[in-house]
Enzyme design. Structure first.
Site, PDB file in Angstrom:
ATOM      1  N   ILE A  87       0.824  -1.201   0.000  1.00  0.00           N
ATOM      2  CA  ILE A  87       0.000   0.000   0.000  1.00  0.00           C
ATOM      3  C   ILE A  87       0.863   1.257   0.000  1.00  0.00           C
ATOM      4  O   ILE A  87       1.695   1.453   0.884  1.00  0.00           O
ATOM      5  CB  ILE A  87      -0.950   0.006   1.231  1.00  0.00           C
ATOM      6  CG1 ILE A  87      -1.674  -1.344   1.360  1.00  0.00           C
ATOM      7  CG2 ILE A  87      -1.919   1.180   1.164  1.00  0.00           C
ATOM      8  CD1 ILE A  87      -2.463  -1.788   0.142  1.00  0.00           C
ATOM      9  N   LYS A  88       0.622   2.096  -1.003  1.00  0.00           N
ATOM     10  CA  LYS A  88       1.402   3.333  -1.092  1.00  0.00           C
ATOM     11  C   LYS A  88       0.779   4.409  -0.214  1.00  0.00           C
ATOM     12  O   LYS A  88      -0.402   4.753  -0.369  1.00  0.00           O
ATOM     13  CB  LYS A  88       1.388   3.842  -2.539  1.00  0.00           C
ATOM     14  CG  LYS A  88       2.518   3.333  -3.395  1.00  0.00           C
ATOM     15  CD  LYS A  88       2.380   3.946  -4.781  1.00  0.00           C
ATOM     16  CE  LYS A  88       3.678   3.976  -5.511  1.00  0.00           C
ATOM     17  NZ  LYS A  88       3.535   4.582  -6.848  1.00  0.00           N
ATOM     18  N   LEU A  89       1.598   4.953   0.676  1.00  0.00           N
ATOM     19  CA  LEU A  89       1.181   6.106   1.474  1.00  0.00           C
ATOM     20  C   LEU A  89       2.131   7.247   1.158  1.00  0.00           C
ATOM     21  O   LEU A  89       3.358   7.046   1.083  1.00  0.00           O
ATOM     22  CB  LEU A  89       1.255   5.799   2.973  1.00  0.00           C
ATOM     23  CG  LEU A  89       0.301   4.755   3.541  1.00  0.00           C
ATOM     24  CD1 LEU A  89       0.523   4.594   5.049  1.00  0.00           C
ATOM     25  CD2 LEU A  89      -1.170   5.101   3.268  1.00  0.00           C
TER      26      LEU A  89
END
Ligand code: E4P
Length: 220
Positions: A87-89
């Site tokens: 998951i890209k944050l």
């Protein structure tokens, strides 16, 4: 060094998986918009392409989500779709606490939009699985990128952080080679960047010359 494809185009991803066995995929809101499909549709389609493999697909949380309370449930929702998802944050302060919380739940985070070694250091401290320094943006701004990658790799190695470094926003083969020389783990680039890098005019010239000799020589 691992090669990731920076794309959300299913046909391109299929091609790169088949032609040069890319190791993973990174997407972002621009790639998803270019695909012309809804976000969840396209990330599910990409997940299918790598199902049953160890290849990761980085999918980005809604960039409007700027608080811990917004980021964590969305990251959990996306991570539940596929075991391949990372998951890209975005690299903003609330994301650090979110990374820690997600790491405890074994949800992998790609800390994206990293432009300084300090940001990378804090993301590593927070348990990011991947760190994505964007070198193309810095280089277009006249900034030194070799030193930037080198600093991040050195910091990671000095302290034995587990984060892997994905050199991102790559525009040409020279940047890929620089990233390899600096010891980055992964590079992510568009299909044309790889394809241009795989070619050389002397290779073409050699093929032309050798074909002429071949055509003048009996096979047996
Ligand atoms: C990386 O994960 C990003 O998707 C990417 O490299 C963004 O770069 P660009 O939009 O400047 O090409």
């Amino acid at each position: 060094m691992q090669f990731f494809l920076d794309s959300a185009l299913v046909d391109e991803i299929k091609y790169a998986l088949d032609a040069f066995n890319i190791d993973g995929i990174t997407t972002n809101p621009r790639h998803v918009q270019v695909s012309g499909k809804p976000f969840l549709t396209v990330i599910r389609e990409i997940a299918k392409l790598v199902e049953g493999t160890e290849k990761t697909v980085s999918v980005e949380v809604n960039p409007h989500f700027m608080t811990y309370e917004e980021m964590v449930p969305e990251a959990e929702k996306l991570a539940a779709i596929s075991p391949n998802f990372v998951i890209k944050l975005q690299c903003v302060e609330p994301a650090f606490k979110a990374m820690e919380a997600l790491a405890k739940k074994e949800i992998r985070v790609n800390c994206t939009l990293v432009f300084s070694a300090m940001q990378a250091l804090q993301a590593m401290r927070s348990g990011a699985y991947y760190i994505s320094p964007f070198i193309g943006w810095k280089e277009s701004n006249g900034e030194d990128v070799q030193g930037f990658i080198d600093d991040i790799v050195t910091i990671r190695d000095n302290y034995g952080f587990n984060s892997e470094i994905i050199v991102a926003a790559v525009r040409n083969a020279r940047q890929i080679v620089d990233a390899a020389l600096m010891g980055a783990d992964i590079v992510t680039a568009g299909l044309s960047v790889y394809q241009e890098g795989f070619q050389h005019p002397f290779t073409q010239e050699g093929i032309r010359k050798f074909t002429q000799f071949w055509d003048k020589t009996p096979y047996e």
